[in-house]
Design an enzyme around this catalytic site. Structure first.
Site, PDB file in Angstrom:
ATOM      1  N   ARG A   1      76.109  36.965   1.130  1.00 48.15           N
ATOM      2  CA  ARG A   1      76.072  35.635   0.514  1.00 48.15           C
ATOM      3  C   ARG A   1      75.213  34.677   1.311  1.00 48.15           C
ATOM      4  NH1 ARG A   1      82.125  36.082  -0.254  1.00 48.15           N
ATOM      5  NH2 ARG A   1      82.259  37.276  -2.157  1.00 48.15           N
TER       6      ARG A   1
ATOM      7  N   ASP B   1      73.896  52.238   4.723  1.00 48.05           N
ATOM      8  CA  ASP B   1      73.458  53.475   4.061  1.00 48.05           C
ATOM      9  C   ASP B   1      74.406  54.617   4.403  1.00 48.05           C
ATOM     10  OD1 ASP B   1      71.043  52.587   2.827  1.00 48.05           O
ATOM     11  OD2 ASP B   1      70.073  52.611   4.793  1.00 48.05           O
TER      12      ASP B   1
ATOM     13  N   ARG C   1      68.039  41.032   3.652  1.00 48.08           N
ATOM     14  CA  ARG C   1      69.480  40.852   3.499  1.00 48.08           C
ATOM     15  C   ARG C   1      70.172  40.769   4.844  1.00 48.08           C
ATOM     16  NH1 ARG C   1      70.770  45.695  -0.049  1.00 48.08           N
ATOM     17  NH2 ARG C   1      68.999  46.313   1.222  1.00 48.08           N
TER      18      ARG C   1
ATOM     19  N   ASP D   1      72.518  45.813   5.713  1.00 50.32           N
ATOM     20  CA  ASP D   1      72.182  46.980   4.904  1.00 50.32           C
ATOM     21  C   ASP D   1      73.051  48.133   5.395  1.00 50.32           C
ATOM     22  OD1 ASP D   1      70.702  48.459   2.973  1.00 50.32           O
ATOM     23  OD2 ASP D   1      69.519  49.337   4.586  1.00 50.32           O
TER      24      ASP D   1
HETATM   25  P1  AMP Z   1      68.959  49.753  -0.296  1.00 48.30           P
HETATM   26  O1  AMP Z   1      69.866  48.585  -0.350  1.00 48.30           O
HETATM   27  O2  AMP Z   1      67.512  49.415  -0.291  1.00 48.30           O
HETATM   28  O3  AMP Z   1      69.357  50.694   0.815  1.00 48.30           O
HETATM   29  O4  AMP Z   1      69.185  50.560  -1.649  1.00 48.30           O
HETATM   30  C1  AMP Z   1      70.466  50.682  -2.184  1.00 48.30           C
HETATM   31  C2  AMP Z   1      70.481  51.699  -3.299  1.00 48.30           C
HETATM   32  O5  AMP Z   1      69.989  52.933  -2.829  1.00 48.30           O
HETATM   33  C3  AMP Z   1      71.882  51.926  -3.800  1.00 48.30           C
HETATM   34  O6  AMP Z   1      72.077  51.244  -4.998  1.00 48.30           O
HETATM   35  C4  AMP Z   1      71.993  53.423  -3.979  1.00 48.30           C
HETATM   36  O7  AMP Z   1      72.172  53.768  -5.328  1.00 48.30           O
HETATM   37  C5  AMP Z   1      70.687  53.973  -3.478  1.00 48.30           C
HETATM   38  N1  AMP Z   1      70.902  55.063  -2.517  1.00 48.30           N
HETATM   39  C6  AMP Z   1      70.382  56.305  -2.612  1.00 48.30           C
HETATM   40  N2  AMP Z   1      70.782  57.071  -1.588  1.00 48.30           N
HETATM   41  C7  AMP Z   1      71.570  56.305  -0.796  1.00 48.30           C
HETATM   42  C8  AMP Z   1      72.286  56.545   0.407  1.00 48.30           C
HETATM   43  N3  AMP Z   1      72.267  57.746   1.030  1.00 48.30           N
HETATM   44  N4  AMP Z   1      73.009  55.520   0.945  1.00 48.30           N
HETATM   45  C9  AMP Z   1      73.030  54.310   0.334  1.00 48.30           C
HETATM   46  N5  AMP Z   1      72.372  54.018  -0.806  1.00 48.30           N
HETATM   47  C10 AMP Z   1      71.643  55.000  -1.379  1.00 48.30           C
END
Ligand code: AMP
Length: 164
Positions: A84, A98, A93, A96
């Site tokens: 936010r 992952d 952002r 992040d």
């Molecule tokens: P970002 O915020 O740029 O990391 O992208 C997020 C999007 O990446 C999410 O909506 C997921 O659907 C897609 N994505 C694909 N693989 C992964 C992963 N291993 N971890 C997190 N997001 C992923």
């Protein structure tokens, strides 16, 4: 227990507090960290050259009964909660998150790619990952230590994040 590793990064605002808050919020949604790497500082790869450095960490989580799709939904909720606070130009952002690895799971579809496709290429992932596992092996059998040196610079700047 399946080894599930998440990567966390922040380059806006109070970055360390954001990473810790992410760990706490993930836990409150049932994705509980059991271990954290140290906190690493890494130069932003790509984007504007005046971007602040990132703080990054990798955490090992116990997803309990949750599958990868459900954990991705939790990640989205936590990112929204922490995202936010943005600068006025909607720049990078606040956080992040992952999914880096999920045991031996290999998956590549519209929603998820696991292992994370750029996992082994980036120092900001590889260096904290090595804090948690000194010799990671990818699901395809490749040892991370035998792959080309990852791009970018990273240095440890703080102890592990607190896990619940
Ligand atoms: P970002 O915020 O740029 O990391 O992208 C997020 C999007 O990446 C999410 O909506 C997921 O659907 C897609 N994505 C694909 N693989 C992964 C992963 N291993 N971890 C997190 N997001 C992923």
């Amino acid at each position: 227990m399946t080894e599930v590793l998440l990567g966390l990064g922040s380059n806006l605002g109070d970055r360390l507090a954001t990473l810790q808050r992410a760990v706490d919020l993930l836990a409150s949604h049932g994705v509980c960290a059991v271990a954290s790497s140290r906190v690493w500082s890494t130069a932003a790869l790509g984007g504007p050259s005046d971007q602040p450095e990132f703080l990054n960490a990798v955490i090992r989580v116990d997803p309990g009964e949750l599958g990868a799709d459900e954990v991705l939904s939790v990640i989205g909720a936590v990112e929204a909660e922490l995202g936010r606070v943005r600068d006025e130009r909607w720049g990078p952002r606040t956080v992040d998150i992952d999914i880096l690895l999920w045991g031996d799971l290999v998956r590549d579809d519209a929603r998820l790619t696991i292992p994370h496709p750029r996992l082994h290429e980036r120092a900001f992932v590889v260096m904290p990952l090595l804090d948690l596992d000194p010799d990671p092996v990818l699901p395809d059998g490749r040892r991370l230590l035998e792959l080309p040196v990852p791009r970018g610079e990273a240095r440890p700047v703080g102890p592990p994040l607190a896990v619940p």
